[in-house]
Design an enzyme around this catalytic site. Sequence first.
Site, PDB file in Angstrom:
ATOM      1  N   GLU A 177     -35.755  23.130   7.576  1.00  0.00           N
ATOM      2  CA  GLU A 177     -35.308  22.852   8.779  1.00  0.00           C
ATOM      3  C   GLU A 177     -33.610  23.007   9.245  1.00  0.00           C
ATOM      4  O   GLU A 177     -33.036  22.319   9.711  1.00  0.00           O
ATOM      5  CB  GLU A 177     -35.729  21.742   9.247  1.00  0.00           C
ATOM      6  CG  GLU A 177     -37.300  21.459   9.298  1.00  0.00           C
ATOM      7  CD  GLU A 177     -37.637  19.927   9.434  1.00  0.00           C
ATOM      8  OE1 GLU A 177     -37.052  19.007   8.995  1.00  0.00           O
ATOM      9  OE2 GLU A 177     -38.855  19.994   9.887  1.00  0.00           O
ATOM     10  N   CYS A 207     -40.715  12.409  15.134  1.00  0.00           N
ATOM     11  CA  CYS A 207     -39.296  12.220  15.385  1.00  0.00           C
ATOM     12  C   CYS A 207     -39.062  12.552  16.748  1.00  0.00           C
ATOM     13  O   CYS A 207     -38.302  12.156  17.677  1.00  0.00           O
ATOM     14  CB  CYS A 207     -38.342  12.755  14.282  1.00  0.00           C
ATOM     15  SG  CYS A 207     -38.546  14.421  13.870  1.00  0.00           S
TER      16      CYS A 207
END
Length: 561
Positions: free
Chosen positions: A81, A165
Site C-alpha cells: 500500500e 479503516c
Amino acid sequence: PDAPSTSNHPATYNQSQAPVIDQTEAVGHAVRATYMYSGMADVAALTGDAAYLAASDAIWDSVVGKKLYITGGIGASGHGEAFGKDYELPNMTAYNETCASVGNDFWNHRMFLLTGDAKYVDVMERTLFNGLISGVSLDGQSFFYPNPLESRGQHARQAWFGVACCPGNITRFLASLPGYVYARQGQTIFVNLYAEGAGDVTLGNGAKVTLTQTSRFPWEGAVRIAVAPAQRGAFTMKIRIPGWARNEPVPGDLYRFVDKAATPATVKVNGQAIAAAPVNGYVTIARTWQAGDTIDIALPMDIRRIVSHDQVTANTNRVAIQRGPFVYAAEWPDNADGHVRNLVLPDTAALKSEFRPALLNGVTVVTGTATALAFDPQGRVTRKTQPFTAIPYYAWANRGRGEMMVWIPRTEAVASPTPFPTLAVLSKVTVSGQARRSPNMINDGEDPRNSADSAAYFDWWPLKSSSETVDMTFPKATSVSEVQVYWFDDTGRGEVRVPETWRLLYKDGETWKPVEAAGLFGRERNQYNAVSFKAVTTTALRIELKMQQNWSAGIQEWKVR
C-alpha cells in the site's frame, strides 16, 4: 486489502530507514507516511526546528513533483500500500488508498498552517474534490479502499472491509471539513475553500467576523462573500485563487495544462475590481470593513486538458480533463456500447459543459465527439465517430460495474480497441466460493502481459489449498473442441500460484462429464495453455482445479474455440 507487518518489509515500509530529519523522498506505506509527515509539520510549527521544516519540504516536493496522481491520490502500489518509484503512476492498478487521501489532506493542511502558502491548499483541494470523496458512494453506504484511475469493470465499492479503516476515516474527515474553509492569523483571515454557507471567525484582537458565502461552486465559478464584522474595524482578507485558475494544475511540472485559460480570475470589493496579482496564491485585501461589505470572486470554469510529465509513461499520448476543481472520467453508462477504453479524443475535438440535475445527484458533464475503435473478425481495427461524455471522477462506480478511464488516449496507438465478441466474451462466467473479485475478468477478451499482470484478473485469495470450479455458460448450445487458459500467478509479490492440477468438463443435460483431451492440462506461466479435445456440443464448460498446498489460484483469461 491487507496491511503487511513491518517484519516482512524493509525499513522503508514504515519510514524508519533514516531519522525523519534526514529523509527527502516519500517512500513506504502511504497512510503511515502522511500521518508521520503531518506530525513532522506539527513539530516544525511548535518548535521552529528548521531541520523538520527542511525535511517536510523535501518530502512534499518528492510527492507533488513525482508521485502525485492527477486526482490527488497517493500510493501507486498495492504491494505494501505504498508509494512507487518516481513517476511510477499506473492507472488501472493505482492503489490510492482512501485513507492515504485523508492523510494527504491532513498533511497539506498542516503545511499551509505552518507557512501560509496556498500551494498546499491547492493540493488539499485537488485531493478533496477528487481522490478523497471518490472513496464513498453518493448514498454514503459503500466505500472504496483503492481508488484507481482506470477500470475494466473489476472495481466496485463495498459496504465494509475486514480492515475497515477507510469508512471511518472518510466519515470523520468529512465531518471536520468546515474547519478547512477558513484560517486566521492575528488580524488576517484566509479564505481557502469555497462552499456556500456561513462561518464565524474571531480575530487576534478578539473582534468577531461573520463570513457568508453565496455560490453554486464547484459547478459555477462565481462566489460572493458577505463580510460582516460585529463592529467596523480594520483587518486583512486573503482570497485564495486556486492553482487551476492560475494555469497551474499542481505546483511543479508533474502536470500541465495544454493551453492557457481564456479568462483570468477576478476579485471585486463592493463591486470595485482589485488589481493586485496573487502572492503565494492569495489576493490580499487590507482595509477597514463594515457590515454590508462584499467580496465577489469569479473563477474561470473553462474545460481544460491536462498532460503529464514525459517520464510518466502510463500517460504517454493521453489527456485528462478538468473543469474547476474536478477531474473528469469517461464511464460506461454514458458512452456507446458501454465501452470507454476504446476511445480516442483528438486534441481538435471541441468540448462543452452542461449541468444535468437528474444525473448522479446533479453534476456538470463534459461532452464532445470521440473515435471508437474495435476489432473485426479478422483482427483489423474499425473506427466510428460517436458522442463522448465524461463525469466528475468522484461520482464513478455509482451505477454498477463497468469501464472507466481518466487518462484518455489522444492517439490510436495507446487506445484499447474493443475485442471482437467471441464465444467466450459473449458467455457468462461463474465461480465457486466466496470470491472477492469479479469473474468477468476471466472472459473480457483482453490478453494479459504476463501471469503476474495485476491490471484485471480473477483469483480466490485469501482462500488457499482448496478445490474450485469456474463455469462458462454459452448463449446457446455450441460445438467446441479447444480451450486456452492463461493462469494468474503473482510469484514474488503475492500468494497465488498456478494450480497443482486441473481438468475440463462439459455439460451434458444436467451432468458434468470430462472431455476427451488430446494432451496435457498445462500449468505454464506467462502463456496460454491450450487443450484440444474431442468436439462436444454443449451449453457450458467447467474448469475444475486443485490449488497447490498453502497457495491460492487464479485465472487471467479463458478462451474457447
